[in-house]
Each structure stands twice: as structure tokens, then as C-alpha cells.
Design a protein around this motif. Structure first.
Motif, PDB file in Angstrom:
ATOM      1  N   LEU A 135       0.831  -1.202   0.000  1.00 37.72           N
ATOM      2  CA  LEU A 135       0.000   0.000   0.000  1.00 37.72           C
ATOM      3  C   LEU A 135       0.866   1.252   0.000  1.00 37.72           C
ATOM      4  CD1 LEU A 135      -3.012  -0.611   2.378  1.00 37.72           C
ATOM      5  CD2 LEU A 135      -2.889  -0.715  -0.102  1.00 37.72           C
ATOM      6  N   ALA A 136       1.953   1.220   0.815  1.00 39.60           N
ATOM      7  CA  ALA A 136       2.809   2.398   0.916  1.00 39.60           C
ATOM      8  C   ALA A 136       3.430   2.735  -0.439  1.00 39.60           C
ATOM      9  CB  ALA A 136       3.901   2.164   1.957  1.00 39.60           C
ATOM     10  N   ALA A 137       3.726   1.681  -1.234  1.00 42.34           N
ATOM     11  CA  ALA A 137       4.387   1.898  -2.522  1.00 42.34           C
ATOM     12  C   ALA A 137       3.474   2.624  -3.506  1.00 42.34           C
ATOM     13  CB  ALA A 137       4.836   0.569  -3.115  1.00 42.34           C
ATOM     14  N   LEU A 138       2.161   2.673  -3.199  1.00 36.80           N
ATOM     15  CA  LEU A 138       1.239   3.397  -4.078  1.00 36.80           C
ATOM     16  C   LEU A 138       1.328   4.902  -3.844  1.00 36.80           C
ATOM     17  CD1 LEU A 138      -1.920   1.151  -3.665  1.00 36.80           C
ATOM     18  CD2 LEU A 138      -0.348   1.197  -5.594  1.00 36.80           C
ATOM     19  N   GLY A 139       1.773   5.285  -2.642  1.00 33.21           N
ATOM     20  CA  GLY A 139       1.778   6.693  -2.257  1.00 33.21           C
ATOM     21  C   GLY A 139       3.144   7.335  -2.436  1.00 33.21           C
ATOM     22  N   PRO A 140       3.343   8.464  -1.774  1.00 31.04           N
ATOM     23  CA  PRO A 140       4.625   9.166  -1.887  1.00 31.04           C
ATOM     24  C   PRO A 140       5.769   8.371  -1.262  1.00 31.04           C
ATOM     25  CG  PRO A 140       3.220  10.183  -0.209  1.00 31.04           C
ATOM     26  CD  PRO A 140       2.381   9.167  -0.919  1.00 31.04           C
ATOM     27  N   ALA A 141       7.006   8.713  -1.662  1.00 29.15           N
ATOM     28  CA  ALA A 141       8.189   7.948  -1.276  1.00 29.15           C
ATOM     29  C   ALA A 141       8.429   7.950   0.231  1.00 29.15           C
ATOM     30  CB  ALA A 141       9.418   8.488  -1.998  1.00 29.15           C
ATOM     31  N   GLU A 142       7.966   9.017   0.946  1.00 26.94           N
ATOM     32  CA  GLU A 142       8.254   9.085   2.393  1.00 26.94           C
ATOM     33  C   GLU A 142       7.668   7.874   3.117  1.00 26.94           C
ATOM     34  OE1 GLU A 142       6.260  12.556   1.424  1.00 26.94           O
ATOM     35  OE2 GLU A 142       7.926  12.024   0.119  1.00 26.94           O
ATOM     36  N   HIS A 176       1.180   2.173 -11.284  1.00 24.55           N
ATOM     37  CA  HIS A 176       0.565   2.259 -12.617  1.00 24.55           C
ATOM     38  C   HIS A 176      -0.280   1.022 -12.897  1.00 24.55           C
ATOM     39  CE1 HIS A 176       2.980   5.731 -13.295  1.00 24.55           C
ATOM     40  NE2 HIS A 176       4.104   5.056 -13.160  1.00 24.55           N
ATOM     41  N   ALA A 177       0.222  -0.139 -12.471  1.00 22.30           N
ATOM     42  CA  ALA A 177      -0.529  -1.383 -12.685  1.00 22.30           C
ATOM     43  C   ALA A 177      -1.876  -1.301 -11.977  1.00 22.30           C
ATOM     44  CB  ALA A 177       0.275  -2.573 -12.185  1.00 22.30           C
ATOM     45  N   GLN A 178      -1.837  -0.821 -10.706  1.00 20.03           N
ATOM     46  CA  GLN A 178      -3.075  -0.701  -9.943  1.00 20.03           C
ATOM     47  C   GLN A 178      -4.030   0.284 -10.597  1.00 20.03           C
ATOM     48  OE1 GLN A 178      -4.445   0.827  -5.631  1.00 20.03           O
ATOM     49  NE2 GLN A 178      -3.887   2.150  -7.296  1.00 20.03           N
ATOM     50  N   ASN A 179      -3.498   1.445 -11.033  1.00 25.16           N
ATOM     51  CA  ASN A 179      -4.363   2.465 -11.623  1.00 25.16           C
ATOM     52  C   ASN A 179      -4.979   1.986 -12.932  1.00 25.16           C
ATOM     53  OD1 ASN A 179      -3.805   4.096  -9.501  1.00 25.16           O
ATOM     54  ND2 ASN A 179      -2.192   5.259 -10.552  1.00 25.16           N
ATOM     55  N   VAL A 208     -17.415   8.083 -12.970  1.00 21.05           N
ATOM     56  CA  VAL A 208     -17.154   9.166 -13.927  1.00 21.05           C
ATOM     57  C   VAL A 208     -16.271  10.208 -13.256  1.00 21.05           C
ATOM     58  CG1 VAL A 208     -18.205  11.074 -15.201  1.00 21.05           C
ATOM     59  CG2 VAL A 208     -19.226   8.807 -15.320  1.00 21.05           C
ATOM     60  N   GLY A 209     -16.616  10.560 -12.000  1.00 25.83           N
ATOM     61  CA  GLY A 209     -15.791  11.493 -11.242  1.00 25.83           C
ATOM     62  C   GLY A 209     -14.379  10.965 -11.086  1.00 25.83           C
ATOM     63  N   GLY A 210     -14.266   9.652 -10.806  1.00 23.24           N
ATOM     64  CA  GLY A 210     -12.950   9.035 -10.648  1.00 23.24           C
ATOM     65  C   GLY A 210     -12.130   9.147 -11.916  1.00 23.24           C
ATOM     66  N   LEU A 211     -12.785   8.932 -13.051  1.00 20.21           N
ATOM     67  CA  LEU A 211     -12.052   8.992 -14.315  1.00 20.21           C
ATOM     68  C   LEU A 211     -11.611  10.422 -14.623  1.00 20.21           C
ATOM     69  CD1 LEU A 211     -14.100   6.539 -16.561  1.00 20.21           C
ATOM     70  CD2 LEU A 211     -11.767   6.247 -15.737  1.00 20.21           C
ATOM     71  N   ILE A 212     -12.443  11.412 -14.216  1.00 21.56           N
ATOM     72  CA  ILE A 212     -12.095  12.805 -14.532  1.00 21.56           C
ATOM     73  C   ILE A 212     -11.035  13.333 -13.570  1.00 21.56           C
ATOM     74  CG2 ILE A 212     -12.976  15.155 -14.749  1.00 21.56           C
ATOM     75  CD1 ILE A 212     -15.719  13.949 -15.388  1.00 21.56           C
ATOM     76  N   TYR A 213     -11.246  13.090 -12.262  1.00 25.37           N
ATOM     77  CA  TYR A 213     -10.384  13.733 -11.263  1.00 25.37           C
ATOM     78  C   TYR A 213      -9.423  12.768 -10.571  1.00 25.37           C
ATOM     79  CZ  TYR A 213     -13.924  17.366 -11.706  1.00 25.37           C
ATOM     80  OH  TYR A 213     -14.769  18.303 -12.184  1.00 25.37           O
ATOM     81  N   GLY A 214      -9.467  11.468 -10.890  1.00 26.73           N
ATOM     82  CA  GLY A 214      -8.661  10.505 -10.136  1.00 26.73           C
ATOM     83  C   GLY A 214      -9.444  10.008  -8.937  1.00 26.73           C
ATOM     84  N   ALA A 233      -7.105  -5.106 -17.753  1.00 29.52           N
ATOM     85  CA  ALA A 233      -7.337  -4.783 -16.342  1.00 29.52           C
ATOM     86  C   ALA A 233      -6.865  -5.924 -15.439  1.00 29.52           C
ATOM     87  CB  ALA A 233      -8.818  -4.500 -16.108  1.00 29.52           C
ATOM     88  N   SER A 234      -7.150  -7.173 -15.847  1.00 28.47           N
ATOM     89  CA  SER A 234      -6.720  -8.323 -15.039  1.00 28.47           C
ATOM     90  C   SER A 234      -5.206  -8.386 -14.938  1.00 28.47           C
ATOM     91  CB  SER A 234      -7.201  -9.632 -15.665  1.00 28.47           C
ATOM     92  OG  SER A 234      -8.597  -9.648 -15.707  1.00 28.47           O
ATOM     93  N   ILE A 235      -4.534  -8.122 -16.058  1.00 29.14           N
ATOM     94  CA  ILE A 235      -3.067  -8.154 -16.024  1.00 29.14           C
ATOM     95  C   ILE A 235      -2.551  -7.072 -15.086  1.00 29.14           C
ATOM     96  CG2 ILE A 235      -0.982  -7.787 -17.417  1.00 29.14           C
ATOM     97  CD1 ILE A 235      -2.488  -9.137 -19.731  1.00 29.14           C
ATOM     98  N   GLY A 236      -3.214  -5.895 -15.117  1.00 32.25           N
ATOM     99  CA  GLY A 236      -2.835  -4.825 -14.196  1.00 32.25           C
ATOM    100  C   GLY A 236      -2.963  -5.271 -12.748  1.00 32.25           C
ATOM    101  N   GLY A 237      -4.091  -5.918 -12.427  1.00 31.52           N
ATOM    102  CA  GLY A 237      -4.320  -6.387 -11.063  1.00 31.52           C
ATOM    103  C   GLY A 237      -3.299  -7.431 -10.645  1.00 31.52           C
TER     104      GLY A 237
END
Lengths: 406, 336
Positions: free
Chosen positions: A185-192, A218-221, A268-274, A321-325
Motif C-alpha cells: 500500500l505504501a508503494a502506491l503513495g509518496p516515497a516518504e 501504474h498497474a493498480q491504476n 465518472v468522477g474518478g475517471l475525470i479527477y482521479g 485490467a486483469s493483467i494490471g491487477g
């Protein structure tokens, strides 16, 4: 065919894994072959050669048995994989793991929730596949109009029903990750975040690099955003395909549109704003109006050819998507082969680098070639339509067998 | 408990040798015996309904090897690395070729796939012969608990003789299976091929045993009497298969060739017992059944499943054999 290779791969390239975890990890792998793999292959062979020879009931039972054993296979494999992600039900004596609690192994949350997620994702993949191919044939005005209308409904309905559970069950894994693999989980966020954890892990396990590769974010996203897209497309397609029925059942239609508008708006909001952050209410309202309008005034949309080709274009999306997961799940637990117990480099077989490279290249070449051949064949069979399948075709043209249909 | 699991492991590999064995034999003979496209489809049609189910015996063997003998599995597969890689690539390619050959309609693509079908039968026969030979010959297993197979062992005269015998044995077994399942002119040609092949296989096995006695081996066989007995039964079975074919008794001939195809597994298991791997470095480095097996708790747990699952597996496999028991002719649907 790749299943055969995987079965041997454990001892072949990762004999350190057999030596450390064989007592525990080997059991679900062995049971998978006896419970599922054996039955699946035998029944598939009988099904292929059983056209026109077995009674209809037996024949259709066989393909259902193949399906059931495929899901059983997924369960046992995920029990094995779950042990690698989060080892449970064992104790280590003299550098070797021993099985102490089989129930814990079978109920490992890292396995059970993942099976739910994967089963739903498999159904979504199948639903979009059937829907895409049916749309392709309908728009090309194939002779079997009824056949493809029915399969389109089946595919769209399946995709619409499971695309939200895929997301929900998938999201249920994140709290488990927080407890069992905080680094992922930490690896998804900032380096700190990773730096602090890496220091902690180095104290626990000795010096080493405990930070998984950065690309797992990137894989998760990729998985997540394609998941949003698939839900939106499946929901819209389902409302379109079932619009006539919904117009006849107004209360149900209102409930369905209202229920679907919220996750559609969220995604839709997720796709527009993350994240579904700013303008959330505006987006929900627009989605509600848009979906409602879709049910009421959409008849000409059904004749919109590009809409049908959009469904065709969706076919590869669930695979990507499956390969990403998968990359997120497996890449994110690096450097461990058994989390917290055995590092990947310590599990490597005592084989020369040259042999390793040779076998990797050989397997990649063969399997990638087969993958391309497989795709070419699938596309050809799809274009041919249901009458052109060769299953159980008789070699002698005179002795006519009943033409099988799916 | 590990004896029971060794028996099951041996049973699964034996099942694979008998069932996969005739697949490989039929694959090798498919380009020799078939005169035209219709013949080729009929040749492959004889194995058709069983083809996918036969290979699973190997997958189940690998699964049980990993579950019940993980410490043997890691050492064996990593040590035999190049052989296993060749085996797996050959199996995948051969399997794909059988399933894909009829998906294209051009003669040139069919020729291409047909060669792969035959190669996908011959290569596993060679590799299994080499593996059996190496296991009987012994491996350079030292104190570290792992070994790297030297090429000199693979090219040892005894190991080469084992490979030749294995090809002859699987080809003869496949031909006998074709006699049982095919019909008309094809069945006659299969009989004409099976008769000399059975004798050739018997001669090859006798010569291989002769090489073993003549050259001697780096690691002596643990139970030589049992080994000689098993080889004698194997040769007798091949001769009996030939005699049965001479009397046009297809069923007994196939049963005898099944026995012959099964016995290499018993040979390895019985000749070296209690070792799973004999070491050329000295007997104390050998890996015994007890050392290779999983912990007793794991074995007991797996046994609970095995007692239920193995009869069920046998039941549906037998059902499949019974359903598709007849001879293959033009009225039987082909897929491969």
C-alpha cells in the motif's frame, strides 16, 4: 497447456520454495490437480468428442462440470498463492515450514477475498466477450438475429451485474493489505511512506531492499480506471438493451436508474479527477438525468453502429485490467516469494544463469506464439458465426452429423 | 505413510506412461501410417477423446510430487533442469499441434503441424527414456542436497540405450493401441507396423539391460534381483503382445503392451528403493523416500483427500474410456 509448465515450474526454477515451504505450499497445489485439473481436462475431452454421441443432458452437464472445476481450480490456486502473499497456518522449525493449521490456510483472507474478486472479474470478462461478439454480429446483420440478441442480453446482463462486485470485493482487499503487506500500500503513495517502512523491515529482517518496484502504482491504476470504464459501459449497455422491459415496469426502472446513477457518477468522477472529489453532486445529478433519458428516448441509439463497435472494442479491456491487477498483486510483494519468510533470490534453483535465460526465452517464444495463434483462431471462429464451428465435425462429408451450435 | 504416497506417486506416473505412452506412440506413427488427410484425422481420432485426459496424469503426478515429496521434487527438477525444459516445451508444442492442425485448411500448414505432432510424440519419448536412464544410473548428488546433471551422464551408453528403448516401447504401444481402435485398411497397416515394433522394443530392452551389466554403473543398483525380474516381465509382456497380435487378439495384445509401458516406472521405484535418488558420490548422499517426503502431518491430511479423490478420478476416467470404447471409422466425429 501453460498449466503443465506452471506445475513443474515450482521445483524447476524455485527449488528453494519447495525446500522451505513444500510441507505447506505443496498441499493445495497437489489438491488442485486431483480435485480440479484432472476433472476439467477429462470432461472437456468428453464434451468435445461427445457431440451427437452423448444425450443432451449428459453433454451439457459435462460443460457445467468443466466450469465448476475451473472455479474450484481458482480456489485451490489462490489458497497456494494466498500462502505466498500472507503465510498462515504454519510454524518454522530448523529453517523449514511445517503445516499446523489447515483451516487457517483454507480461510486465509488473502486467498478467499481474492477468489471472490477473480471469480467476478472472470464473469465480467466473459460477459463483455459475449456481448462484444454478439454486438458485432448484430450490427453486421447476421442471419442468427434471435440467437445473438439473446446472447447480447446474457453478456450485457452478466457484465452489468458483476462489474460492481468486482470493484467492491477488490476494494475489500485493501484493509487486509494494510495489515499483512503494508509496504504494498505504501508503494502506491509518496516515497516518504516507503522509507519509514523500509527502515522498520530492515530492523526486522536484516538489511535489504524492501521497496517494491514503483510501476505497481501504474498497474493498480490501470486496473482501477479500466474497472470504472467497464462498469459505466456495462451499466449503460444494460439500460439500453433492457429499456423496453424497464419502460413497462416504471417503479423498477426508477429504482434501477437511481441505484446505478450513484456508482456511475462516482466512477465518472474518478475517471475525470482521479478521485470522485470536486463537483461530486453535479456529476451524480447529470448521471441520473442522463441514464433516465437513456431509458426513455434511446431507440435510435440501438441502431447506432459505432455503439455496437464500442462493445467490440471493450473485449480486450477486462484482459488488460486483469493483467494490471495481477502485476500489482505479485509485483507489490517483492522482494518476497513467501512474505516475510523467504526472499525470491533465496528460492532460486542452483541453475546457471545461461540455462535460466535459455528456458525463459524458450517458454516465452512458445507460449507467445500460441497466444497469437489462439487469438487468430478466436477471431476466425467469431467471424464464422455459430454455424461454422468445427467441433465434432465428421471427417467424411457424406456421413452428415447434426450441426452443433453453442 | 510415505510408502502409501510413494505408491500413489508411482501409480500416477504409471497411468501417465500407459496413457500418455500410446498418445506419443500414435503421434510418432501418425506421419508414417497415414496415407492421406482422412487417414491422419482417423489416426488422431483414435486418441481423440482421451488426449486431454491422458496428459493430466502427468500434471497430477507433478502435483502429488510437490505436495507429498517436496524435498525430492526441488532437487530432482532443478537437477534435471535442461531435460525438464525440453520435455515441457515438447509437450506444449505437441499438444498444441494436435489441437491446431485441423484449424487451417491449407495442405502446407497441415504438413507443418503434422511434423510438430510427430516431433511432439518422439521428443517426450526420448526425454522420458533419458530420465529413467539417469535415475537408474545415479546422479552426482553431494552434501549440499542439490546436483547439476553433467552431459557425460546424459550421453552415457546405458542412458542412450534407455532412450532408444523408450522410443521403441512407446511406438510399439501406440501401434498396438491403433490396432485396437482403428478399422479397415488402417488397422491392417497398424498391425503390420506393431508386430515388428513389439519385437524391436523387446530386443532394445534386453540390449539395454545387457549394457547395464556389461559397462557397469557408477552407482550400483540397490535391488538388482527385483530389477532383473521387472525387466524380465517387461520383455515377456512385449513378446506376449506380439503373440496375441499374431492370433488377431487385439484386446489381450493391448493389455500386454500396457503392462510393458507401465513397467519402466516400477523399475525405477523398485530397483532403487529405499532411495528416490541414488548418488554417484556414494550411498550416504542418496536421497531416501523418508528424506524426500513431506512432514507426516501434511501426508496424513492429504491422505484424507486422496482416499476420496483418487477413486472418483478413476471412476470418471473409466467412464470416459467406456463411452468412447468403439473402433474409429468414418462415422465417428473428428476434431483433431
Amino acid at each position: 497447456m501453460s498449466g503443465l509448465v506452471i506445475e513443474f515450474q515450482f521445483g524447476l526454477s524455485w527449488s528453494g520454495l519447495s525446500k522451505f515451504a513444500g510441507n505447506v505450499f505443496g498441499a493445495p497445489v497437489a489438491l488442485e490437480t486431483l480435485v480440479a485439473f484432472f476433472a476439467e481436462s477429462t470432461f472437456l475431452g468428453m464434451w468435445i468428442f461427445g457431440w451427437g454421441r452423448l444425450s443432451k443432458g449428459v453433454h451439457v452437464t459435462l460443460i457445467w462440470l468443466v466450469t465448476v472445476t475451473a472455479y474450484a481450480s481458482a480456489y485451490w490456486i489462490m489458497v497456494a498463492n494466498g500462502f505466498l502473499q500472507h503465510p498462515v497456518g504454519y510454524e518454522v522449525r530448523d529453517g523449514r515450514a511445517y503445516l499446523t493449521d489447515f483451516g487457517a490456510l483454507l480461510g486465509n483472507p488473502n486467498a478467499v477475498i481474492a477468489v471472490g474478486h477473480i471469480a467476478a472479474a472472470a464473469l465480467l470478462t466473459g460477459g463483455l466477450f459475449v456481448a462484444g461478439i454478439s454486438a458485432f454480429h448484430l450490427v453486421r446483420r447476421a442471419a442468427e438475429r434471435d440467437f445473438f440478441s439473446r446472447s447480447l442480453r446474457l453478456g450485457v446482463m452478466t457484465a452489468a451485474l458483476v462489474s460492481f462486485p468486482v470493484y467492491v470485493v477488490g476494494a475489500m482487499q485493501y484493509p487486509v493489505l494494510g495489515e499483512t503487506q503494508p509496504m504494498k500500500l505504501a508503494a502506491l503513495g509518496p516515497a516518504e511512506g516507503t522509507t519509514a517502512l523500509a527502515t522498520q523491515l530492515a530492523q526486522q529482517y536484516g538489511p535489504g531492499d524492501y521497496v517494491p518496484p514503483a510501476w505497481i502504482a501504474h498497474a493498480q491504476n490501470t486496473m482501477l480506471y479500466l474497472g470504472y470504464l467497464m462498469f459505466i459501459v456495462a451499466a449503460v449497455a444494460a439500460l439500453l438493451v433492457y429499456r423496453a422491459w424497464l419502460r413497462r415496469h416504471v417503479p423498477v426502472a426508477i429504482l434501477v436508474v437511481a441505484a446505478v446513477a450513484y456508482p456511475v457518477g462516482e466512477f465518472v468522477g474518478g475517471l475525470i479527477y482521479g478521485e470522485a472529489g470536486p463537483n461530486a453532486w453535479l456529476i451524480y445529478a447529470l448521471c441520473l438525468v442522463g441514464l433516465g433519458a437513456l431509458v426513455l428516448v434511446s431507440d435510435h441509439l440501438m441502431h447506432w453502429r459505432r455503439g455496437a463497435y464500442l462493445m467490440v472494442a471493450m473485449i480486450p479491456v477486462p484482459f488488460v485490467a486483469s493483467i494490471g491487477g495481477w502485476l500489482f498483486r505479485e509485483g507489490g510483494r517483492q522482494p518476497w516469494i513467501v512474505y516475510g519468510e523467504l526472499a525470491v533470490r533465496d528460492a532460486l534453483s542452483p541453475v546457471s544463469t545461461a540455462s535460466m535465460v535459455f528456458s525463459l526465452v524458450a517458454f516465452l517464444a512458445v507460449l507467445l506464439t500460441l497466444m497469437v495463434v489462439n487469438w487468430v483462431l478466436i477471431v476466425r471462429f467469431v467471424r464464422r458465426g455459430p454455424a461454422g464451428t468445427q467441433l465434432g465435425a465428421s471427417p467424411a462429408p457424406l456421413a452428415k452429423q447434426p450441426v452443433p451450435t453453442f | 505413510m510415505e510408502i502409501a504416497w510413494l505408491a500413489l506417486l508411482g501409480f500416477l506416473l504409471t497411468g501417465y506412461f500407459v496413457l500418455g505412452g500410446y498418445d506419443y506412440g500414435v503421434q510418432m506413427l501418425s506421419i508414417v501410417l497415414a496415407r492421406d488427410e482422412r487417414d491422419r484425422r482417423r489416426v488422431l481420432g483414435t486418441v481423440g477423446p482421451f488426449f486431454l485426459g491422458n496428459e493430466v496424469w502427468l500434471v497430477a503426478f507433478a502435483g502429488v510430487l510437490f505436495g507429498a515429496f517436496p524435498f525430492f521434487e526441488g532437487t530432482l527438477l532443478a537437477g534435471m533442469y535442461p531435460l525438464i525444459v525440453v520435455l515441457l516445451v515438447a509437450l506444449v508444442v505437441g499438444n498444441a499441434a494436435v489441437q491446431l492442425r485441423s484449424r487451417w485448411d491449407t495442405p502446407s500448414s497441415r504438413r507443418f503441424w503434422d511434423r510438430l505432432v510427430a516431433a511432439g510424440g518422439a521428443a517426450p519419448a526420448v526425454v522420458w527414456g533419458v530420465l529413467i536412464g539417469v535415475l537408474l544410473h545415479g546422479v552426482p548428488l553431494g552434501g549440499a542436497g542439490s546436483f547439476v546433471l553433467p552431459w557425460s551422464t546424459v550421453l552415457d551408453p546405458f542412458v542412450v540405450a534407455c532412450a532408444v528403448s523408450s522410443v521403441a516401447l512407446f511406438a510399439a504401444h501406440g501401434a498396438t493401441f491403433l490396432v485396437l481402435r482403428s478399422s479397415g485398411a488402417l488397422a491392417q497397416r497398424a498391425t503390420a507396423t506393431a508386430r515388428p515394433l513389439l519385437i524391436a522394443a523387446a530386443v532394445a530392452v534386453v540390449l539395454t539391460a545387457g549394457v547395464a551389466f556389461g559397462v557397469g554403473s557408477a552407482a550400483p543398483v540397490t535391488n538388482p534381483t527385483v530389477a532383473v525380474l521387472v525387466v524380465a516381465v517387461l520383455v515377456t509382456a512385449l513378446v506376449l503382445a506380439r503373440l496375441s497380435l499374431d492370433r488377431n487378439r487385439r484386446g489381450p495384445a493391448f493389455i500386454a503392451s500396457c503392462v510393458a509401458a507401465a513397467l519402466p516406472v516400477s523399475l525405477v521405484g523398485a530397483a532403487q528403493y529405499p532411495y528416490l535418488l541414488v548418488s554417484t558420490e556414494g550411498p550416504r548422499f542418496g536421497l531416501t523416500v523418508a528424506q524426500g517426503a513431506a512432514d507426516a502431518a501434511t501426508l496424513v491430511l492429504l491422505a484424507g483427500f486422496g482416499v476420496v479423490l483418487v477413486p472418483v478420478v478413476l471412476a470418471y476416467q473409466a467412464w470416459s474410456w467406456w463411452l468412447f470404447r468403439g473402433r474409429v471409422d468414418d462415422r465417428v466425429p473428428a476434431y483433431y
